[in-house]
Design an enzyme around this catalytic site. Structure first.
Site, PDB file in Angstrom:
ATOM      1  N   TYR A 105      -6.791   9.725   5.439  1.00 56.69           N
ATOM      2  CA  TYR A 105      -5.455  10.169   5.046  1.00 56.69           C
ATOM      3  C   TYR A 105      -5.571  11.044   3.785  1.00 56.69           C
ATOM      4  O   TYR A 105      -6.679  11.295   3.301  1.00 56.69           O
ATOM      5  CB  TYR A 105      -4.512   8.969   4.889  1.00 56.69           C
ATOM      6  N   GLN A 137       0.856  -1.189   0.000  1.00 53.06           N
ATOM      7  CA  GLN A 137       0.000   0.000   0.000  1.00 53.06           C
ATOM      8  C   GLN A 137       0.890   1.238   0.000  1.00 53.06           C
ATOM      9  O   GLN A 137       1.761   1.379   0.868  1.00 53.06           O
ATOM     10  CB  GLN A 137      -0.888   0.002   1.251  1.00 53.06           C
TER      11      GLN A 137
HETATM   12  C1  LIG Z   1      -2.529  -2.528  13.816  1.00 53.26           C
HETATM   13  C2  LIG Z   1      -3.334  -2.095  12.619  1.00 53.26           C
HETATM   14  C3  LIG Z   1      -2.725  -1.317  11.645  1.00 53.26           C
HETATM   15  C4  LIG Z   1      -3.431  -0.923  10.512  1.00 53.26           C
HETATM   16  N1  LIG Z   1      -2.778  -0.247   9.506  1.00 53.26           N
HETATM   17  C5  LIG Z   1      -3.412  -0.001   8.336  1.00 53.26           C
HETATM   18  C6  LIG Z   1      -2.702   0.487   7.212  1.00 53.26           C
HETATM   19  O1  LIG Z   1      -1.468   0.630   7.233  1.00 53.26           O
HETATM   20  N2  LIG Z   1      -3.408   0.764   6.095  1.00 53.26           N
HETATM   21  C7  LIG Z   1      -4.766   0.540   6.003  1.00 53.26           C
HETATM   22  O2  LIG Z   1      -5.368   0.809   4.966  1.00 53.26           O
HETATM   23  N3  LIG Z   1      -5.442   0.011   7.047  1.00 53.26           N
HETATM   24  C8  LIG Z   1      -4.803  -0.297   8.183  1.00 53.26           C
HETATM   25  N4  LIG Z   1      -5.472  -0.927   9.194  1.00 53.26           N
HETATM   26  C9  LIG Z   1      -6.856  -1.401   8.979  1.00 53.26           C
HETATM   27  C10 LIG Z   1      -6.840  -2.885   8.509  1.00 53.26           C
HETATM   28  O3  LIG Z   1      -6.274  -2.987   7.215  1.00 53.26           O
HETATM   29  C11 LIG Z   1      -8.259  -3.489   8.481  1.00 53.26           C
HETATM   30  O4  LIG Z   1      -9.049  -2.776   7.567  1.00 53.26           O
HETATM   31  C12 LIG Z   1      -8.917  -3.463   9.860  1.00 53.26           C
HETATM   32  O5  LIG Z   1      -8.066  -3.992  10.846  1.00 53.26           O
HETATM   33  C13 LIG Z   1     -10.250  -4.228   9.850  1.00 53.26           C
HETATM   34  O6  LIG Z   1     -10.045  -5.588   9.581  1.00 53.26           O
HETATM   35  P1  LIG Z   1     -10.093  -6.703  10.772  1.00 53.26           P
HETATM   36  O7  LIG Z   1     -11.395  -6.499  11.511  1.00 53.26           O
HETATM   37  O8  LIG Z   1     -10.050  -8.013  10.051  1.00 53.26           O
HETATM   38  O9  LIG Z   1      -8.914  -6.454  11.649  1.00 53.26           O
HETATM   39  C14 LIG Z   1      -4.795  -1.290  10.370  1.00 53.26           C
HETATM   40  C15 LIG Z   1      -5.406  -2.037  11.374  1.00 53.26           C
HETATM   41  C16 LIG Z   1      -4.686  -2.454  12.474  1.00 53.26           C
HETATM   42  C17 LIG Z   1      -5.371  -3.320  13.516  1.00 53.26           C
END
Ligand SMILES: Cc1cc2nc3c(=O)[nH]c(=O)nc-3n(C[C@H](O)[C@H](O)[C@H](O)COP(=O)(O)O)c2cc1C
Length: 343
Positions: free
Chosen positions: A170, A102
């Protein structure tokens, strides 16, 4: 062969994923000085690939130093960063997953202490953040070039999916949103103007993307505010992005207001389905899809084409192998590991 949806292969551009499981980008706040890849990243991402994931998308990787969410983010703005990123792409691909990354700019939500906090308008995200500087049209052009250079680097390093981060409040999302974009020039006002920056980024990245690499965009489908953009807006944005040649959409939500929406397993899936019914490119659904059954449901009921599993994969790098086991699909492991598991 598998008769599950989750473990059926899918083609993304010229690449075939062994299954529909995506590790979504998740910042690890573990980069060395200057945004360099370290042993941590090689092990962390390599482990998820070895654990059977179909597509691993490396965390938000900043296109310029001032575009970092934290000073421990990965970066893709200099030549010095390329060899580590190339090792990372190699490690992911070598263990069987397709490697994605990304590319991102944090905009007004950049780390405290950046030299220039860039934004469409001089409006702070919340009282805890400094007021950002409104970008001039010339500065916007420079950032369009920085995104294009980042895409070119990602390709050189061996990534097969390049995801433009236009979600979660962002920089590119800030331009799209009437909550953060108060401009009166050609980058503000009507949605067609607010979309201009993202479209310029897509067009300039496309110039560096060969046919075997997929250009994806991550969007926030809802802003959880009546003052934000509408579902109709986001459908139109996706249609325009499709016309501009993007190959995949990753449908998330929120992030441009300091609020925590109510969430439940699959809460973002209706947004994914809305876009899936609008544009004929693969759609990634995401959001608390923690169990194999939930992931299988999302695909079977046509909400999306791929399922991103975030925190569950942080908890367990072998989530995909265990999911295959519980759904009765062949295990997504190397021949040597399969031999070991049969004993
Ligand atoms: C520790 C952490 C870091 C994240 N960093 C990003 C990121 O760098 N870019 C992004 O688009 N989303 C980021 N997210 C969002 C995740 O990509 C994802 O959309 C979110 O955790 C929901 O999915 P889940 O319920 O399966 O965890 C982050 C989420 C977490 C928990």
């Amino acid at each position: 062969m598998s008769n599950t949806h989750l473990f059926s292969p899918i083609s993304i551009g010229n690449n075939t994923l062994r299954n529909r499981i995506v590790m979504p980008p998740m910042c690890q706040y573990s980069a060395k000085a200057s945004g360099l890849v370290g042993d941590y990243h090689l092990t962390h991402y390599g482990a998820r690939s070895l654990g059977g994931v179909g597509l691993v998308i490396v965390e938000a990787t900043a296109i310029e130093a001032d575009g970092r969410i934290s000073f421990a983010d990965l970066g893709i703005w200099s030549e010095e960063q390329e060899s580590g990123l190339a090792q990372l792409a190699w490690s992911i691909s070598h263990h069987g997953a397709v490697a994605g990354i990304q590319i991102a700019h944090a905009g007004r939500k950049a780390a405290q202490g950046v030299k220039r906090r860039a934004a469409p308008s001089a409006l702070a995200f919340s009282p805890q953040y400094e007021v950002p500087q409104e970008l001039t049209p010339d500065e916007i052009k420079c950032l369009v070039s920085a995104f294009a250079m980042a895409a070119a680097r990602a390709v050189r390093c061996g990534f097969k999916v390049v995801e433009i981060h236009a979600a979660h409040g962002y920089l590119l999302h800030e331009f799209l949103s009437p909550l953060s974009n108060m401009r009166s020039d050609e980058y503000g006002g009507a949605m067609s103007n607010r979309l201009r920056f993202l479209l310029e980024v897509v067009a300039s990245c496309k110039e560096h993307i060969p046919p075997d690499v997929c250009l994806s965009v991550r969007l926030s489908g809802s802003e959880y505010s009546p003052a934000g953009y509408t579902l109709e807006d986001i459908k139109n944005v996706c249609a325009v992005l499709y016309g501009a040649g993007i190959g995949m959409i990753h449908m998330s939500s929120g992030g441009n207001l300091p609020l925590q929406p109510e969430v439940w397993p699959g809460y973002q899936l209706p947004l994914a389905r809305m876009v899936k019914n609008t544009v004929p490119v693969p759609i990634i659904g995401v959001g608390l899809l923690k169990t194999p059954e939930m992931a299988e449901f999302a695909l079977r009921e046509n909400y999306c084409d791929l399922v991103a599993v975030g925190r569950a994969l942080l908890h367990d790098p072998h989530w995909a192998i265990k999911a295959a086991s519980s759904l009765g699909a062949p295990l997504p492991v190397s021949e040597s590991m399969a031999r070991g598991l049969q004993r």
